[in-house]
Design a protein around this motif. Sequence first.
Motif, PDB file in Angstrom:
ATOM      1  N   SER A  71      38.073  65.969  43.565  1.00 20.32           N
ATOM      2  CA  SER A  71      37.342  66.376  42.367  1.00 20.32           C
ATOM      3  C   SER A  71      37.374  65.306  41.278  1.00 20.32           C
ATOM      4  O   SER A  71      36.649  65.421  40.295  1.00 20.32           O
ATOM      5  CB  SER A  71      37.936  67.688  41.819  1.00 20.32           C
ATOM      6  OG  SER A  71      39.298  67.506  41.453  1.00 20.32           O
ATOM      7  N   TYR A  72      38.204  64.267  41.463  1.00 15.18           N
ATOM      8  CA  TYR A  72      38.268  63.161  40.502  1.00 15.18           C
ATOM      9  C   TYR A  72      37.455  61.984  41.044  1.00 15.18           C
ATOM     10  O   TYR A  72      37.819  61.407  42.076  1.00 15.18           O
ATOM     11  CB  TYR A  72      39.712  62.736  40.261  1.00 15.18           C
ATOM     12  CG  TYR A  72      40.543  63.775  39.562  1.00 15.18           C
ATOM     13  CD1 TYR A  72      40.625  63.813  38.173  1.00 15.18           C
ATOM     14  CD2 TYR A  72      41.263  64.722  40.289  1.00 15.18           C
ATOM     15  CE1 TYR A  72      41.387  64.770  37.521  1.00 15.18           C
ATOM     16  CE2 TYR A  72      42.036  65.685  39.646  1.00 15.18           C
ATOM     17  CZ  TYR A  72      42.085  65.702  38.268  1.00 15.18           C
ATOM     18  OH  TYR A  72      42.841  66.667  37.634  1.00 15.18           O
ATOM     19  N   PRO A  73      36.376  61.580  40.387  1.00  9.11           N
ATOM     20  CA  PRO A  73      35.563  60.460  40.877  1.00  9.11           C
ATOM     21  C   PRO A  73      36.341  59.150  40.979  1.00  9.11           C
ATOM     22  O   PRO A  73      36.068  58.332  41.858  1.00  9.11           O
ATOM     23  CB  PRO A  73      34.442  60.369  39.842  1.00  9.11           C
ATOM     24  CG  PRO A  73      34.379  61.722  39.202  1.00  9.11           C
ATOM     25  CD  PRO A  73      35.784  62.223  39.190  1.00  9.11           C
ATOM     26  N   ALA A  74      37.322  58.960  40.084  1.00  9.49           N
ATOM     27  CA  ALA A  74      38.065  57.695  40.099  1.00  9.49           C
ATOM     28  C   ALA A  74      38.957  57.558  41.328  1.00  9.49           C
ATOM     29  O   ALA A  74      39.361  56.437  41.675  1.00  9.49           O
ATOM     30  CB  ALA A  74      38.916  57.583  38.837  1.00  9.49           C
ATOM     31  N   SER A  75      39.283  58.657  42.008  1.00  2.00           N
ATOM     32  CA  SER A  75      40.177  58.583  43.157  1.00  2.00           C
ATOM     33  C   SER A  75      39.567  57.792  44.305  1.00  2.00           C
ATOM     34  O   SER A  75      40.274  57.133  45.071  1.00  2.00           O
ATOM     35  CB  SER A  75      40.542  59.986  43.634  1.00  2.00           C
ATOM     36  OG  SER A  75      39.379  60.683  44.085  1.00  2.00           O
ATOM     37  N   TYR A  76      38.218  57.825  44.427  1.00  3.54           N
ATOM     38  CA  TYR A  76      37.552  57.095  45.512  1.00  3.54           C
ATOM     39  C   TYR A  76      37.745  55.586  45.356  1.00  3.54           C
ATOM     40  O   TYR A  76      38.010  54.870  46.339  1.00  3.54           O
ATOM     41  CB  TYR A  76      36.064  57.446  45.545  1.00  3.54           C
ATOM     42  CG  TYR A  76      35.780  58.862  45.982  1.00  3.54           C
ATOM     43  CD1 TYR A  76      35.686  59.176  47.334  1.00  3.54           C
ATOM     44  CD2 TYR A  76      35.624  59.879  45.048  1.00  3.54           C
ATOM     45  CE1 TYR A  76      35.428  60.472  47.746  1.00  3.54           C
ATOM     46  CE2 TYR A  76      35.376  61.189  45.445  1.00  3.54           C
ATOM     47  CZ  TYR A  76      35.278  61.484  46.798  1.00  3.54           C
ATOM     48  OH  TYR A  76      35.027  62.772  47.197  1.00  3.54           O
ATOM     49  N   SER A  77      37.600  55.094  44.147  1.00  4.00           N
ATOM     50  CA  SER A  77      37.778  53.655  43.922  1.00  4.00           C
ATOM     51  C   SER A  77      39.231  53.236  44.098  1.00  4.00           C
ATOM     52  O   SER A  77      39.509  52.129  44.588  1.00  4.00           O
ATOM     53  CB  SER A  77      37.301  53.279  42.515  1.00  4.00           C
ATOM     54  OG  SER A  77      38.049  53.968  41.520  1.00  4.00           O
ATOM     55  N   VAL A  78      40.180  54.107  43.735  1.00  8.26           N
ATOM     56  CA  VAL A  78      41.596  53.783  43.912  1.00  8.26           C
ATOM     57  C   VAL A  78      41.929  53.632  45.386  1.00  8.26           C
ATOM     58  O   VAL A  78      42.569  52.657  45.812  1.00  8.26           O
ATOM     59  CB  VAL A  78      42.485  54.857  43.257  1.00  8.26           C
ATOM     60  CG1 VAL A  78      43.953  54.624  43.606  1.00  8.26           C
ATOM     61  CG2 VAL A  78      42.286  54.863  41.748  1.00  8.26           C
ATOM     62  N   VAL A  79      41.509  54.593  46.199  1.00  4.39           N
ATOM     63  CA  VAL A  79      41.784  54.543  47.636  1.00  4.39           C
ATOM     64  C   VAL A  79      41.094  53.341  48.277  1.00  4.39           C
ATOM     65  O   VAL A  79      41.662  52.639  49.117  1.00  4.39           O
ATOM     66  CB  VAL A  79      41.342  55.843  48.316  1.00  4.39           C
ATOM     67  CG1 VAL A  79      41.510  55.744  49.832  1.00  4.39           C
ATOM     68  CG2 VAL A  79      42.136  57.018  47.768  1.00  4.39           C
ATOM     69  N   ASN A  80      39.862  53.070  47.851  1.00  3.38           N
ATOM     70  CA  ASN A  80      39.109  51.952  48.417  1.00  3.38           C
ATOM     71  C   ASN A  80      39.785  50.621  48.116  1.00  3.38           C
ATOM     72  O   ASN A  80      39.880  49.740  48.980  1.00  3.38           O
ATOM     73  CB  ASN A  80      37.684  51.958  47.862  1.00  3.38           C
ATOM     74  CG  ASN A  80      36.816  50.890  48.496  1.00  3.38           C
ATOM     75  OD1 ASN A  80      36.729  50.792  49.722  1.00  3.38           O
ATOM     76  ND2 ASN A  80      36.180  50.093  47.661  1.00  3.38           N
ATOM     77  N   ASN A  81      40.273  50.457  46.885  1.00  2.00           N
ATOM     78  CA  ASN A  81      40.936  49.202  46.515  1.00  2.00           C
ATOM     79  C   ASN A  81      42.237  49.001  47.275  1.00  2.00           C
ATOM     80  O   ASN A  81      42.555  47.889  47.695  1.00  2.00           O
ATOM     81  CB  ASN A  81      41.204  49.178  45.006  1.00  2.00           C
ATOM     82  CG  ASN A  81      39.927  49.073  44.189  1.00  2.00           C
ATOM     83  OD1 ASN A  81      38.924  48.554  44.660  1.00  2.00           O
ATOM     84  ND2 ASN A  81      39.968  49.570  42.962  1.00  2.00           N
ATOM     85  N   VAL A  82      42.998  50.085  47.471  1.00  4.66           N
ATOM     86  CA  VAL A  82      44.273  49.967  48.188  1.00  4.66           C
ATOM     87  C   VAL A  82      44.040  49.627  49.651  1.00  4.66           C
ATOM     88  O   VAL A  82      44.734  48.791  50.239  1.00  4.66           O
ATOM     89  CB  VAL A  82      45.094  51.262  48.055  1.00  4.66           C
ATOM     90  CG1 VAL A  82      46.336  51.211  48.941  1.00  4.66           C
ATOM     91  CG2 VAL A  82      45.488  51.479  46.601  1.00  4.66           C
ATOM     92  N   TRP A  83      43.064  50.264  50.268  1.00  3.53           N
ATOM     93  CA  TRP A  83      42.806  50.000  51.684  1.00  3.53           C
ATOM     94  C   TRP A  83      42.281  48.584  51.910  1.00  3.53           C
ATOM     95  O   TRP A  83      42.474  48.012  52.977  1.00  3.53           O
ATOM     96  CB  TRP A  83      41.793  51.022  52.212  1.00  3.53           C
ATOM     97  CG  TRP A  83      42.439  52.357  52.476  1.00  3.53           C
ATOM     98  CD1 TRP A  83      43.741  52.669  52.323  1.00  3.53           C
ATOM     99  CD2 TRP A  83      41.791  53.538  52.947  1.00  3.53           C
ATOM    100  NE1 TRP A  83      43.963  53.987  52.650  1.00  3.53           N
ATOM    101  CE2 TRP A  83      42.788  54.549  53.033  1.00  3.53           C
ATOM    102  CE3 TRP A  83      40.493  53.862  53.275  1.00  3.53           C
ATOM    103  CZ2 TRP A  83      42.505  55.831  53.465  1.00  3.53           C
ATOM    104  CZ3 TRP A  83      40.204  55.152  53.702  1.00  3.53           C
ATOM    105  CH2 TRP A  83      41.204  56.125  53.796  1.00  3.53           C
TER     106      TRP A  83
END
Length: 248
Positions: free
Chosen positions: A75-87
């Motif tokens: 439900s948090y849009p920012a979580s997608y960018s966080v996961v993408n950057n870590v991977w």
Amino acid sequence: MGHMFTWSNNKKGLDRIIERFDRMIFYSYSINTNQRLVVKHLPRIASDHCPILLNLSSLSPKLSNSIKFENIWASYPASYSVVNNVWNRRLLSNAILERENIGVRVSGNSPRITLLLYADDVIVFAEAKITNVKLIKEIINKYCNWTGQKVNTSKSGLLFGKVVNTKMKSKIKNILGYKEVKEFCYLSTRLALRKLSRSDYQFIVDNVMKRLNSWGSKFLSLAVKITLVKSVILSIPSFHTTVSLIPK
């Protein structure tokens, strides 16, 4: 495994001396691969040095654990960018090891030597080609963006082989922005393309004398001084003789 000391002077009583002189040196890639390395010190029989046995066996692949995910994070849009950057992040060593163009070989069948990495001291080996230099610069820039660290340009340098011409040296220096050096020190070890002379190792004698003079001015017993010599002084030349060919 085995006895912690690998050498003895084969004497008895107070004249007996035991030290750990022999070492097993591993390539960084062999440690990171999916295998088990076991070093065993065998008993001494005919020699005053212990034979060293290396057992290498592949580990059975581990079953991947199930990934647990909380739906609330979606439900948090920012979580997608966080996961993408870590991977998408990879360590500097892994990024360089995956590039087949970077690295040198001592012989045709030897493993490729790509880099030496200890804390923030890094040495990268590569053939003097523009494509390799641009690739190294791209990897360094990505690593700096991932970690927020920066390269200290004033402490960085380029050591070229004797076959690299002046024009190629100039192009590489302009791309990376580092100065050319004839030799440098890495972990207190001097690296140069020339044969090192006796004067290059004078710092060992100076360092030893400095410590001896410092201890001599203090109120220390003879037993303490002997212990300091055995534990500190003897380790200084022993370290350099294991990584350099010191002249007699």
